[in-house]
Design a protein around this motif. Structure first.
Motif, PDB file in Angstrom:
ATOM      1  N   LEU A   1       0.843  -1.197   0.000  1.00 50.58           N
ATOM      2  CA  LEU A   1       0.000   0.000   0.000  1.00 50.58           C
ATOM      3  C   LEU A   1       0.874   1.241   0.000  1.00 50.58           C
ATOM      4  CD1 LEU A   1      -2.656  -1.111   2.647  1.00 50.58           C
ATOM      5  CD2 LEU A   1      -2.802  -1.294   0.158  1.00 50.58           C
ATOM      6  N   ASP A   2       0.576   2.133  -0.900  1.00 49.57           N
ATOM      7  CA  ASP A   2       1.326   3.379  -1.020  1.00 49.57           C
ATOM      8  C   ASP A   2       0.912   4.327   0.110  1.00 49.57           C
ATOM      9  OD1 ASP A   2       2.584   5.700  -1.704  1.00 49.57           O
ATOM     10  OD2 ASP A   2       1.948   5.688  -3.806  1.00 49.57           O
ATOM     11  N   PRO A   3       1.879   4.832   0.905  1.00 49.09           N
ATOM     12  CA  PRO A   3       1.522   5.766   1.995  1.00 49.09           C
ATOM     13  C   PRO A   3       0.739   6.980   1.501  1.00 49.09           C
ATOM     14  CG  PRO A   3       3.790   5.036   2.225  1.00 49.09           C
ATOM     15  CD  PRO A   3       3.308   4.522   0.899  1.00 49.09           C
ATOM     16  N   VAL A   4       1.079   7.458   0.306  1.00 51.89           N
ATOM     17  CA  VAL A   4       0.340   8.612  -0.221  1.00 51.89           C
ATOM     18  C   VAL A   4      -1.109   8.243  -0.488  1.00 51.89           C
ATOM     19  CG1 VAL A   4       0.179  10.274  -2.116  1.00 51.89           C
ATOM     20  CG2 VAL A   4       2.419   9.611  -1.220  1.00 51.89           C
ATOM     21  N   ASP A   5      -1.293   7.056  -1.074  1.00 56.86           N
ATOM     22  CA  ASP A   5      -2.670   6.599  -1.316  1.00 56.86           C
ATOM     23  C   ASP A   5      -3.438   6.443  -0.009  1.00 56.86           C
ATOM     24  OD1 ASP A   5      -2.165   6.565  -3.996  1.00 56.86           O
ATOM     25  OD2 ASP A   5      -1.760   4.398  -4.096  1.00 56.86           O
ATOM     26  N   LEU A   6      -2.756   5.899   1.004  1.00 52.45           N
ATOM     27  CA  LEU A   6      -3.417   5.741   2.308  1.00 52.45           C
ATOM     28  C   LEU A   6      -3.811   7.092   2.900  1.00 52.45           C
ATOM     29  CD1 LEU A   6      -1.261   2.923   3.978  1.00 52.45           C
ATOM     30  CD2 LEU A   6      -3.591   2.746   3.070  1.00 52.45           C
ATOM     31  N   ALA A   7      -2.930   8.076   2.800  1.00 47.65           N
ATOM     32  CA  ALA A   7      -3.230   9.405   3.336  1.00 47.65           C
ATOM     33  C   ALA A   7      -4.415  10.031   2.607  1.00 47.65           C
ATOM     34  CB  ALA A   7      -1.999  10.299   3.234  1.00 47.65           C
ATOM     35  N   VAL A   8      -4.383   9.908   1.277  1.00 39.73           N
ATOM     36  CA  VAL A   8      -5.501  10.465   0.498  1.00 39.73           C
ATOM     37  C   VAL A   8      -6.802   9.770   0.859  1.00 39.73           C
ATOM     38  CG1 VAL A   8      -6.441  10.745  -1.817  1.00 39.73           C
ATOM     39  CG2 VAL A   8      -4.030  11.232  -1.388  1.00 39.73           C
ATOM     40  N   ALA A   9      -6.747   8.427   0.963  1.00 45.54           N
ATOM     41  CA  ALA A   9      -7.951   7.679   1.312  1.00 45.54           C
ATOM     42  C   ALA A   9      -8.475   8.064   2.690  1.00 45.54           C
ATOM     43  CB  ALA A   9      -7.648   6.182   1.257  1.00 45.54           C
ATOM     44  N   ALA A  10      -7.558   8.248   3.647  1.00 47.21           N
ATOM     45  CA  ALA A  10      -7.978   8.636   4.999  1.00 47.21           C
ATOM     46  C   ALA A  10      -8.664   9.996   4.998  1.00 47.21           C
ATOM     47  CB  ALA A  10      -6.771   8.640   5.937  1.00 47.21           C
TER      48      ALA A  10
END
Length: 328
Positions: free
Chosen positions: A53-62
């Motif tokens: 999981l890409d940290p950037v994707d996780l941040a955006v999703a959050a």
């Protein structure tokens, strides 16, 4: 009714929270499943897939999930609050309609009664036996008409603009009116007025003092004394109504100004009491609060009770609406 409404609101909020939790969990699971089935993961053994999981994707999703949850919770809370307020709004509407209808229906017969009393006043002439009684009867009928008019204005939202009232004159008038009731119960009513102008107009002020004094008379045994007194300072006029009853019993003093809340009544040994429905003191609480005053139980015990009414003096700044609660 209000307790059931509170339970319903609690259940709806709990359901909303559960929906948000499950929705969030479903979105996270769906995102991981999508990554695993679209080439975003690699097999590390039988039936096992490693998903990166890409940290950037996780941040955006959050952030997206958080904003969506806030918007959904706000919309749902608004809907719940509106539905919860409907019974309260309906109850207030019925209350206002009842007061307006009752006041309107009373207005005409009271006007007729007042006119007939004025005719009687002319017919009596200067008869020394009848003149004092007829004069008092004319004043009482005028007060009734003024009270009904005040109720209509309050219900219609047009009350206001009345001149300040003389505290001393109103206290003397209330004392004269209620001495008849006090004498029927064998109670002495004394009045110690103070000279001041207060922000309450004359009619609401008389209603408040009458309700408090009548309450004191009803709880004082035969041979007892009720004192209606006042003191003033630069900003406030303090009116105290003291009885010699058995004190507030069967209910907390903090609840005596709630509607329909009252104790077991006066001591039966004091003789029959007038019927009460726990409304008079609640009306005092409301009227005084609208004019920036306070009302409270100052003292209660086996030797009696003292109610304290604090009223802003006319022309003094900084007297905002405030009410202290108490019931009998």
């Amino acid at each position: 009714m209000f307790r059931r409404a509170a339970v319903r609101i609690g259940v709806r909020v709990a359901v909303l929270c559960a929906v948000l939790v499950f929705a969030g969990a479903a979105l996270v699971f769906g995102y991981v499943w999508w990554k695993a089935t679209t080439g975003g993961g690699r097999e590390v053994g039988d039936h096992h897939v490693l998903v990166s999981l890409d940290p950037v994707d996780l941040a955006v999703a959050a952030v997206v999930l958080g904003i969506a949850a806030i918007l959904l919770a706000g919309a749902a809370a608004t809907l719940i609050a509106r539905r919860a307020a409907l019974p309260l709004a309906e109850s207030l509407r019925r209350q206002r309609n009842f007061v307006a209808d009752a006041s309107h229906e009373l207005r005409t017969p009271l006007a007729v009664l007042h006119a007939r009393v004025q005719q009687l006043d002319l017919l009596v002439g200067e008869d020394p036996r009848l003149r004092p009684v007829v004069t008092e009867l004319r004043e009482d009928s005028r007060i009734l008409v003024d009270i009904v008019d005040d109720l209509l204005q309050t219900t219609a939202g047009t009350a206001g603009g009345e001149p300040p009232a003389s505290l001393a004159e109103t206290m003397v008038r209330v004392g004269g009116d209620l001495r008849v009731l006090a004498a029927e119960r064998g109670v002495t009513l004394d009045v110690e007025p103070a000279d001041a102008l207060v922000t309450l107009p004359a009619v609401p002020l008389q209603r408040c003092l009458t309700a408090l004094t009548d309450n004191a008379i009803g709880h004082t045994p035969a041979g007892g004394r009720v004192l209606l007194s006042a003191t003033v300072n630069a900003r406030w006029a303090a009116v105290r109504v003291t009885d010699q009853g058995a004190g507030i019993r069967g209910i907390s003093p903090d609840r005596v100004f709630e509607r329909f809340a009252h104790g077991p009544g006066a001591d039966p040994a004091a003789g029959p009491t007038r019927s009460t429905h726990g409304i008079g003191l609640a009306l005092v609480h409301d009227v005084v609060g609208r004019h920036g005053g306070t009302v409270a139980v100052e003292r209660t015990g086996a030797d009696g009770t003292t109610f304290l009414l604090r009223l802003p003096r006319a022309g003094t700044p900084g007297s905002g609406p405030a009410v202290t609660a108490g019931t009998r």
